[in-house]
Design an enzyme around this catalytic site. Sequence first.
Site, short mmCIF file in Angstrom:
data_model
loop_
_atom_site.label_atom_id
_atom_site.label_comp_id
_atom_site.label_asym_id
_atom_site.label_seq_id
_atom_site.Cartn_x
_atom_site.Cartn_y
_atom_site.Cartn_z
CG ASP A 138 -2.12 1.19 1.44
OD1 ASP A 138 -2.77 1.54 0.53
OD2 ASP A 138 -1.27 2.61 2.19
CD GLU B 268 -2.62 2.08 -3.61
OE1 GLU B 268 -3.29 2.72 -3.54
OE2 GLU B 268 -1.45 2.42 -2.36
#
Length: 565
Positions: free
Chosen positions: A228, A282
């Site tokens: 993330d 990401e």
Amino acid sequence: MTVNEQSSPLAQTLAPAPLLLDDPDWWRSAVIYQIYPRSFADGNGDGIGDLAGVRAHLDYLQQLGVDAIWFTPWYASPLADGGYDVADYRRIHPAFGTLEEAEKLIEEALEHGIRTIIDVVPNHISDQHAWFQAALAAAPGSPERARFWFHPGKGENGDEPPTHWPNNFAGDTWTRTTNPDGTPGEWYLHLFTPEQPDVNWSNPDVPQEFLDVLSFWFDRGVGGIRIDSAALLVKDPALPEVPENPGPGEHPNTDRDELHDVYRSWRALADSYPGTRVLVGELWLPDIDRFTAYLRPDELHTAFNFDFMARPWDAGELRASIEQTLTAHAPVGAPSTWVLSNHDVTRPVTRYGREDSSFAFAKKRFGTPVDVELGRRRARAAALLTAALPGSLYVYQGDELGLPEVEDLPLDRLEDPMHFRSGGVDPGRDGCRVPLPWAGAVAPFGFGPAGAAEPWLPQPAAWAGLTVEAQEADPDSTLNLYRAALALRRSDPDLGDGPFAWVETAAGDELLAFRRGDGFVSVTNLGRHPLTLPAHDEVLLASSPLIGGQLPPDSTAWLRINSQN
């Protein structure tokens, strides 16, 4: 001694779970299904999706044709940001189940030929994490505080925050603490909510802890890690303001050059395990060359390609995105990834039904008009288009059912911090996180067992025709379109990773046509009128019925061709 033996106390006693699929390049062509645990299926009847619900539907995922499942965070968390505020990486959130259940799920998924990818959030942790609680209790300058970005304020009495960096969720990026005597204390950095303090990657405790977390889960057989906010970890310790036009590597908290050393260490750890354990980043970066630098052979395996997802439904825009993506990936030898949505993004059925069909977080507003039927037609076409492109494919739960965004959720049921931190202007992301409809004519549509509590977010009554049960009985449903597409993708040697070439047609800019290998062509009509298909031997699949042998607007067809065509 291997890297995992050095960094994990479990390496001596817990052997990695066997990988039933031994292809080291599985990730290059994989179809990866994203599961938002709270909303996939409720196994215990409390209204919240859980691991028991996923385990009960592994047959469904196998029949859909996916190679891996990616879970958004399933760890212990106060859920201030949907689980992306992690309090303990070694425990499962009680609402989802237990660590033992997670281990069983990983094993049972492998028995179905499906790997498990978990989410790791290395930029920040929860303010309830033991580290941050210890930091709050410790004095300025302490080792406990050195794991974070605690800093004195500016101005008289330190009343001004150390920087004015923008926040990803709107609002401030610094929060001031209170000393034990009640006086104002230091400030701490959070690029997201105050409940998500950023950790300091310059402190040796931080990289070691995350290597240990990766080992903990690799030891339990996970096939990969989704990272993330992968570009945000490293900050400039001088804390300068963000330049008006930062050059490469000049942004104080994004895409810092030191990040590459972090991911090289992660790759070394992943490669020390049997089987290919993938690292997926990401990365929201506008510079495609900076983006692909993270995909060099000793860093991340792949990264999300958000550019394609954000483009409007326009042939020129989509072609430019495809060309740019494939061109940038070629020098580093990494496959592209293709994704139409995720747990943060307005669902394609709704997005493509709007006058402005592009996506940007800043543009989300209540009451934006949408033509759902137009959006569904385009979403079906986009599903075939992306499934035919070279590389790996991500499918967000519910997109295979053609679910629209739920835009009329009761305001008192909304939980997303993006909504609240925008002052109520942004509807937030809850509309794409509504629990899935499985069966039956009324809510909760089989989301949980008989007599279960109401789901944590309400489902629209109109979803009665979109349940898995209803769509399995309809040969023309979106679910059956996805099943057919993924089956062809797996069986056809021309699909997945591999060669790609544009096919020029008389339709010009209204038609996107490309060849995969010698015998496959994908054609998408983004114009206003039916168009003649290129010469072909067979129509393998189409997102809409052909009209007199022509491809209708907002439709995609997959064609088998003779190699001489």
